[in-house]
Design a protein around this motif. Structure first.
Motif, mmCIF file in Angstrom:
data_model
loop_
_atom_site.group_PDB
_atom_site.id
_atom_site.type_symbol
_atom_site.label_atom_id
_atom_site.label_comp_id
_atom_site.label_asym_id
_atom_site.label_seq_id
_atom_site.Cartn_x
_atom_site.Cartn_y
_atom_site.Cartn_z
ATOM 1 N N PRO A 24 -15.824 9.735 9.234
ATOM 2 C CA PRO A 24 -14.823 9.339 8.787
ATOM 3 C C PRO A 24 -14.961 8.745 7.229
ATOM 4 O O PRO A 24 -16.056 8.390 6.958
ATOM 5 C CB PRO A 24 -14.545 8.017 9.648
ATOM 6 N N CYS A 25 -13.899 9.039 6.536
ATOM 7 C CA CYS A 25 -13.902 8.778 5.046
ATOM 8 C C CYS A 25 -12.929 7.469 4.855
ATOM 9 O O CYS A 25 -12.078 7.366 5.449
ATOM 10 C CB CYS A 25 -13.016 9.846 4.373
ATOM 11 N N SER A 26 -13.535 6.440 3.926
ATOM 12 C CA SER A 26 -12.477 5.456 3.678
ATOM 13 C C SER A 26 -11.412 6.125 2.570
ATOM 14 O O SER A 26 -11.755 6.829 1.698
ATOM 15 C CB SER A 26 -13.256 4.555 2.951
ATOM 16 N N LYS A 27 -10.575 5.366 2.524
ATOM 17 C CA LYS A 27 -9.209 5.907 1.697
ATOM 18 C C LYS A 27 -8.961 4.636 1.056
ATOM 19 O O LYS A 27 -9.053 3.514 1.409
ATOM 20 C CB LYS A 27 -8.059 6.460 2.605
ATOM 21 N N VAL A 28 -8.366 4.950 -0.330
ATOM 22 C CA VAL A 28 -7.958 4.103 -1.091
ATOM 23 C C VAL A 28 -6.355 4.563 -1.441
ATOM 24 O O VAL A 28 -6.332 5.531 -2.046
ATOM 25 C CB VAL A 28 -8.622 3.780 -2.430
ATOM 26 N N LEU A 29 -5.395 3.592 -1.349
ATOM 27 C CA LEU A 29 -4.128 4.321 -1.518
ATOM 28 C C LEU A 29 -3.409 3.308 -2.659
ATOM 29 O O LEU A 29 -4.081 2.392 -2.697
ATOM 30 C CB LEU A 29 -3.257 3.922 -0.205
ATOM 31 N N TYR A 44 -6.675 -1.090 0.074
ATOM 32 C CA TYR A 44 -7.877 -0.488 0.728
ATOM 33 C C TYR A 44 -7.755 -0.361 2.247
ATOM 34 O O TYR A 44 -7.280 -1.371 2.946
ATOM 35 C CB TYR A 44 -8.954 -1.587 0.326
ATOM 36 N N ASP A 45 -8.451 0.602 2.765
ATOM 37 C CA ASP A 45 -8.506 0.640 4.375
ATOM 38 C C ASP A 45 -9.677 0.184 4.940
ATOM 39 O O ASP A 45 -9.662 -0.023 6.017
ATOM 40 C CB ASP A 45 -8.396 2.241 4.819
ATOM 41 N N ASP A 46 -10.720 -0.375 4.169
ATOM 42 C CA ASP A 46 -12.027 -1.116 4.728
ATOM 43 C C ASP A 46 -11.843 -2.506 4.650
ATOM 44 O O ASP A 46 -12.979 -3.127 4.858
ATOM 45 C CB ASP A 46 -13.133 -0.450 3.865
#
Length: 175
Positions: A24-29, A44-46
């Motif tokens: 899984p990769c973290s995403k920044v939207l 942030y998704d984390d």
């Protein structure tokens, strides 16, 4: 999984690719711009998910703490995530306040002009207003810039520490 050539020196445990499409990769939207501050919020998704509403009141924000933290999580990781969010909040709040005050003062200048004022008179009044505004706000803007830069450098250093520890943990070199 893609295998990389084995490096010399018996480091065979590093021969497997550490990055894989199934990982899984973290995403920044980035969200749409705020109508007042004109900043696009970073999503942030984390960050920890907010907990559901509860009737229990607690003096601390329990939603900041993951009830089941990852075993491989660095002790600095939560601190970095909170510091990163605080930096974004500082930026958003400063520009929201600054732009609200700017627009209110600009509107007061425009309303202070007589109804018979020509476009050239309006342009001159606004030009003088902009000049006065910049002189008035200079120390506040300098203070914000210094604070933002210092916090940003601290956030970058903490991020580097978190990612360095993750790298050490992935390679098995951490204690």
């Amino acid at each position: 999984m893609l295998l990389l050539p084995r490096p010399p020196g018996g480091l065979s445990r590093f021969s497997h690719r550490l990055l894989h499409v199934s990982k899984p990769c973290s995403k920044v939207l980035v969200g749409p711009p705020d109508p007042i501050s004109h900043l696009r919020p970073v999503i942030y998704d984390d960050v920890p998910k907010p907990s559901p509403p509860s009737l229990r009141h607690h003096p601390y924000s329990l939603s900041e703490f993951d009830p089941e933290p990852e075993r491989n999580q660095s002790p600095y990781e939560l601190h970095w995530k909170l510091q990163r969010q605080q930096l974004d909040d500082l930026n958003q709040n400063f520009w929201l306040d600054s732009n609200c005050r700017f627009e209110a003062a600009k509107q007061a200048v425009i309303e202070g002009l007589p109804s018979t004022a020509s476009p050239l008179d309006k342009e001159r009044a606004l030009s003088e207003f902009y000049k006065q505004w910049l002189m008035q706000e200079r120390s506040r803007l300098d203070q914000y810039t210094d604070s933002w830069r210092n916090r940003n450098v601290a956030c970058i250093l903490l991020s580097a520490r978190v990612h360095w520890q993750k790298l050490l943990r992935l390679t098995g070199l951490s204690k």
